[in-house]
Motif scaffolding. Structure first.
Motif, PDB file in Angstrom:
ATOM      1  N   ARG A  62       0.835  -1.207   0.000  1.00 33.30           N
ATOM      2  CA  ARG A  62       0.000   0.000   0.000  1.00 33.30           C
ATOM      3  C   ARG A  62       0.863   1.247   0.000  1.00 33.30           C
ATOM      4  N   ASP A  63       0.443   2.259  -0.771  1.00 33.48           N
ATOM      5  CA  ASP A  63       1.256   3.471  -0.792  1.00 33.48           C
ATOM      6  C   ASP A  63       0.804   4.491   0.256  1.00 33.48           C
ATOM      7  N   ASP A  64      -0.163   4.101   1.099  1.00 30.17           N
ATOM      8  CA  ASP A  64      -0.518   5.009   2.195  1.00 30.17           C
ATOM      9  C   ASP A  64       0.231   4.663   3.481  1.00 30.17           C
ATOM     10  N   CYS A  65       1.134   3.717   3.407  1.00 28.96           N
ATOM     11  CA  CYS A  65       2.044   3.449   4.529  1.00 28.96           C
ATOM     12  C   CYS A  65       3.440   3.838   4.077  1.00 28.96           C
ATOM     13  N   LEU A  66       4.043   4.784   4.779  1.00 32.88           N
ATOM     14  CA  LEU A  66       5.394   5.233   4.416  1.00 32.88           C
ATOM     15  C   LEU A  66       6.415   4.247   4.983  1.00 32.88           C
ATOM     16  N   ARG A  67       7.269   3.750   4.110  1.00 30.06           N
ATOM     17  CA  ARG A  67       8.251   2.749   4.537  1.00 30.06           C
ATOM     18  C   ARG A  67       9.618   3.408   4.723  1.00 30.06           C
ATOM     19  N   ILE A  68      10.086   3.418   5.974  1.00 26.54           N
ATOM     20  CA  ILE A  68      11.393   3.983   6.314  1.00 26.54           C
ATOM     21  C   ILE A  68      12.305   2.826   6.728  1.00 26.54           C
ATOM     22  N   HIS A  69      13.563   2.913   6.323  1.00 22.19           N
ATOM     23  CA  HIS A  69      14.487   1.802   6.558  1.00 22.19           C
ATOM     24  C   HIS A  69      15.827   2.387   6.999  1.00 22.19           C
ATOM     25  N   THR A  70      16.424   1.789   8.032  1.00 22.80           N
ATOM     26  CA  THR A  70      17.738   2.260   8.474  1.00 22.80           C
ATOM     27  C   THR A  70      18.831   1.456   7.772  1.00 22.80           C
ATOM     28  N   ILE A  71      19.833   2.161   7.287  1.00 21.54           N
ATOM     29  CA  ILE A  71      20.948   1.538   6.561  1.00 21.54           C
ATOM     30  C   ILE A  71      22.252   2.011   7.191  1.00 21.54           C
ATOM     31  N   ALA A  72      23.371   1.439   6.753  1.00 18.30           N
ATOM     32  CA  ALA A  72      24.639   1.815   7.383  1.00 18.30           C
ATOM     33  C   ALA A  72      25.824   1.488   6.497  1.00 18.30           C
ATOM     34  N   ASN A  73      26.972   2.027   6.904  1.00 16.54           N
ATOM     35  CA  ASN A  73      28.217   1.722   6.196  1.00 16.54           C
ATOM     36  C   ASN A  73      28.851   0.440   6.724  1.00 16.54           C
ATOM     37  N   PRO A  89      11.716   0.551   0.371  1.00 21.43           N
ATOM     38  CA  PRO A  89      11.480   1.723   1.221  1.00 21.43           C
ATOM     39  C   PRO A  89      11.289   3.012   0.415  1.00 21.43           C
ATOM     40  N   ASP A  90      10.589   3.965   1.053  1.00 18.11           N
ATOM     41  CA  ASP A  90      10.439   5.313   0.489  1.00 18.11           C
ATOM     42  C   ASP A  90      11.586   6.205   0.928  1.00 18.11           C
ATOM     43  N   GLY A  91      12.053   5.983   2.154  1.00 19.96           N
ATOM     44  CA  GLY A  91      13.116   6.820   2.697  1.00 19.96           C
ATOM     45  C   GLY A  91      14.085   6.009   3.530  1.00 19.96           C
ATOM     46  N   LEU A  92      15.350   6.429   3.489  1.00 18.95           N
ATOM     47  CA  LEU A  92      16.398   5.726   4.231  1.00 18.95           C
ATOM     48  C   LEU A  92      17.015   6.655   5.270  1.00 18.95           C
ATOM     49  N   ILE A  93      17.354   6.095   6.425  1.00 21.48           N
ATOM     50  CA  ILE A  93      18.125   6.812   7.440  1.00 21.48           C
ATOM     51  C   ILE A  93      19.507   6.174   7.479  1.00 21.48           C
ATOM     52  N   LEU A  94      20.528   6.970   7.193  1.00 23.44           N
ATOM     53  CA  LEU A  94      21.899   6.456   7.189  1.00 23.44           C
ATOM     54  C   LEU A  94      22.480   6.485   8.603  1.00 23.44           C
ATOM     55  N   CYS A  95      22.944   5.331   9.076  1.00 22.23           N
ATOM     56  CA  CYS A  95      23.547   5.231  10.404  1.00 22.23           C
ATOM     57  C   CYS A  95      25.044   4.952  10.264  1.00 22.23           C
ATOM     58  N   SER A 154      25.399  -4.262   5.912  1.00 25.46           N
ATOM     59  CA  SER A 154      25.666  -3.115   5.056  1.00 25.46           C
ATOM     60  C   SER A 154      25.968  -3.612   3.648  1.00 25.46           C
ATOM     61  N   LEU A 155      25.581  -2.822   2.658  1.00 22.00           N
ATOM     62  CA  LEU A 155      25.928  -3.178   1.271  1.00 22.00           C
ATOM     63  C   LEU A 155      27.445  -3.172   1.063  1.00 22.00           C
ATOM     64  N   PHE A 156      28.163  -2.582   2.023  1.00 20.94           N
ATOM     65  CA  PHE A 156      29.618  -2.506   1.917  1.00 20.94           C
ATOM     66  C   PHE A 156      30.311  -3.548   2.789  1.00 20.94           C
ATOM     67  N   HIS A 157      29.530  -4.448   3.383  1.00 14.59           N
ATOM     68  CA  HIS A 157      30.125  -5.432   4.292  1.00 14.59           C
ATOM     69  C   HIS A 157      30.502  -6.715   3.543  1.00 14.59           C
ATOM     70  N   PRO A 158      31.780  -7.124   3.639  1.00  9.65           N
ATOM     71  CA  PRO A 158      32.222  -8.324   2.919  1.00  9.65           C
ATOM     72  C   PRO A 158      31.463  -9.592   3.313  1.00  9.65           C
ATOM     73  N   ARG A 159      30.818  -9.592   4.449  1.00 12.99           N
ATOM     74  CA  ARG A 159      30.109 -10.799   4.889  1.00 12.99           C
ATOM     75  C   ARG A 159      28.601 -10.724   4.701  1.00 12.99           C
ATOM     76  N   TYR A 160      28.013  -9.556   4.922  1.00 15.37           N
ATOM     77  CA  TYR A 160      26.556  -9.516   5.076  1.00 15.37           C
ATOM     78  C   TYR A 160      25.810  -8.708   4.026  1.00 15.37           C
ATOM     79  N   SER A 161      26.493  -8.286   2.960  1.00 13.28           N
ATOM     80  CA  SER A 161      25.839  -7.426   1.970  1.00 13.28           C
ATOM     81  C   SER A 161      24.640  -8.108   1.321  1.00 13.28           C
TER      82      SER A 161
END
Lengths: 349, 349
Positions: B144-155, B249-255, B230-237
């Motif tokens: 549904r586009d009436d729920c805003l999807r926010i996702h936390t990401i990291a280096n 997600p609609d928006g990302l929070i960089l941690c 993290s997309l930059f992690h050699p093990r877990y990308s």
């Protein structure tokens, strides 16, 4: 000594080029080990007529007609990954005939109580190719720079990465390079006789499992590791990135199927331009290791020779990369691209 | 009615901020449910003194001192993911005391024959949080586009994505938004009481499992889904991309953690610039759905207030994004960024 594998491969009506991928690749690359294809709808025809591979290997209507077969192979990847219920009696018959039963599906043979019990009664082995106990994370230790790592990638799933990998490795061997095909999917594993069913590995251990494939094969000069899925695939991008980051390839071969505009099986999802595919894969790969796309494998299955020739010429000009259809043209252009990269890397060492 | 959870959390010397993440987050976000921390080296001290959270909750030296606890929680994520062998006697004691035993490790409690047998004898439940039977691929149907999807990401891994997610969801709720924190890791699941242990899902089904988290929670106005790796992690990308592509997600929070230059536990792998992190995550996310980074959560754990203030100001200027340390400053800036994005998206619908 292990008994030689003499396969009866079941397809049973699911004989299009995509669903019957496993059967077709075994017919193409291991014809000496295939006794018959069990396809009740095509009984009496040759494998060549039905699948475009396998020459005079017969399509048969029952196991009784596959004399000498000791291995029953589920030759399809059906939608949903489950064995069709109407196949159960014939698999039980194979078990009763003391045949080893092999499946590459996500649903395991041994988890079916009927198969499990019958196999125990008849002393028969059930082989679930996707089964694995990978539990190690990547370590980035011990990778040798005297083994060139080549990896096939794509804009979508099921567009010829395995075939391109096998053909390229064979082409390299013919030109005198000590090359090896490294399998990462059920069909490739059946063809190669080993490998890792990477899409069935627990997510945390995918890069670790990919790294182990390199460590186990880097005594070769060149390894060509089969890709899985696509970074652009709504379902399988996770598998693809784990493989890419675990392998840390030096060079990529881009595969795509001519004429396909949308993700297979998800027709409302458009495929990106090949330029974007190259750009994003190179960005993703270079996070871990210097890498670039060095050639294009065009899958022209549904087009004429002339159309495929035109496509290869056009895409080669557009991307500035050698392009060929490995089935029609052979892999020579890609072999050349790999040996060029090998020379460059040797100079850099 | 289910009995309320009254936890004794074991850390036993592994009490640094990273290894004891599970214990610390339960002390911070579920203090009412924690009876004691079992940490033989710190017995007699308060949780606040040892872990910087949990106030007067005591650290104790034995289960006998954790009166009233009905749940034993393995409060650490040890290197290697295995329960330290010298913990076995105390876990068996917990089982004998009829406590539910909870672990988020990759090595399952129920796969240990001693634990399994003891639990059967005492009628005790062993809960392996990472256990799951996810077997569905993503469908991209019903979002549904009436729920805003926010996702936390990291280096990198372990730099505060879960904490930022919880604090942001709580901040949104305080400002009157119907928001929910959605957990994807063992600690988050213990805090939230539900979620998906995404790194333990079979690779082919990671995006499918992520999609299901959205479908199950999109009755909220905003969901804040905890990132992994993290997309930059050699093990877990692999895990990270599957989650990103399944959530759309609609928006990302960089941690990120201030002062960290290399991948945690892999000190020869440098972390990329934050600019590069933003660029690559946005490229990856936009393959599936329009998305951008809308704010930065700085983890200033190892720095002074002044240094963290300076860092937030600098990084905010560099990236053109609001930045704060959610523990020191609260999540107000990120709450504002989310409500801004919500307004924009409403206008676009």
């Amino acid at each position: 000594m292990a008994t030689a594998r003499r396969m009866a491969i079941m397809t049973d009506g699911f004989n299009d080029a995509f669903t019957a991928k496993t059967a077709i690749c075994l017919l193409r690359y291991r014809p000496d080990e295939v006794v018959a294809v069990l396809d009740r709808q095509s009984a009496g025809k040759s494998a060549q007529e039905v699948f475009g591979a396998g020459g005079s290997i017969p399509c048969v209507g029952s196991l009784a007609d596959a004399a000498g077969a000791n291995t029953f192979v589920v030759g399809i990847a059906p939608p949903g990954g489950k064995i069709p219920p109407h196949w159960h009696p014939i698999i039980l018959e194979a078990i009763a005939r003391k045949m080893t039963v092999v499946s590459g599906l996500h649903e395991f043979l041994r988890d079916d109580p009927e198969f499990y019990k019958a196999a125990a009664v008849h002393g028969v082995q059930l082989i679930d190719i996707r089964d694995n106990d990978e539990r190690d994370v990547a370590q980035r230790v011990g990778l040798r720079d005297d083994c060139l790592r080549i990896h096939t990638i794509a804009n979508d799933c099921s567009c010829g990465k395995m075939v391109a990998s096998v053909e390229l490795a064979d082409g390299l061997k013919r030109s005198g390079v000590d090359a090896a095909f490294v399998a990462t999917g059920q069909t490739g594993i059946l063809v190669a006789g080993g490998g890792c069913p990477i899409d069935r590995v627990i997510a945390d251990f995918v890069t670790g499992a990919a790294e182990k494939l390199v460590l186990a094969n880097q005594h070769h000069e060149v390894i060509v590791v089969e890709g899985q899925g696509s970074l652009f695939h709504p379902r399988y991008s996770c598998v693809t990135l784990g493989l890419l980051h675990g392998l840390m390839p030096d060079g990529l071969i881009l595969c795509y199927e001519m004429g396909r505009d949308t993700v297979m099986g998800m027709e409302d999802v458009s495929l990106p331009s090949l330029e974007k595919v190259v750009e994003f894969y190179e960005a993703a790969a270079n996070i871990m290791h210097p890498c670039r796309v060095i050639g294009v494998a065009v899958n022209g299955l549904r087009f004429s020779d002339r159309d495929v020739d035109d496509e290869c010429e056009q895409v080669s000009r557009r991307l500035g990369l050698p392009a060929c259809d490995v089935i029609r043209h052979g892999p020579a252009k890609l072999v050349e691209a790999v040996t060029e990269l090998q020379k460059t890397r040797k100079k850099q060492r």
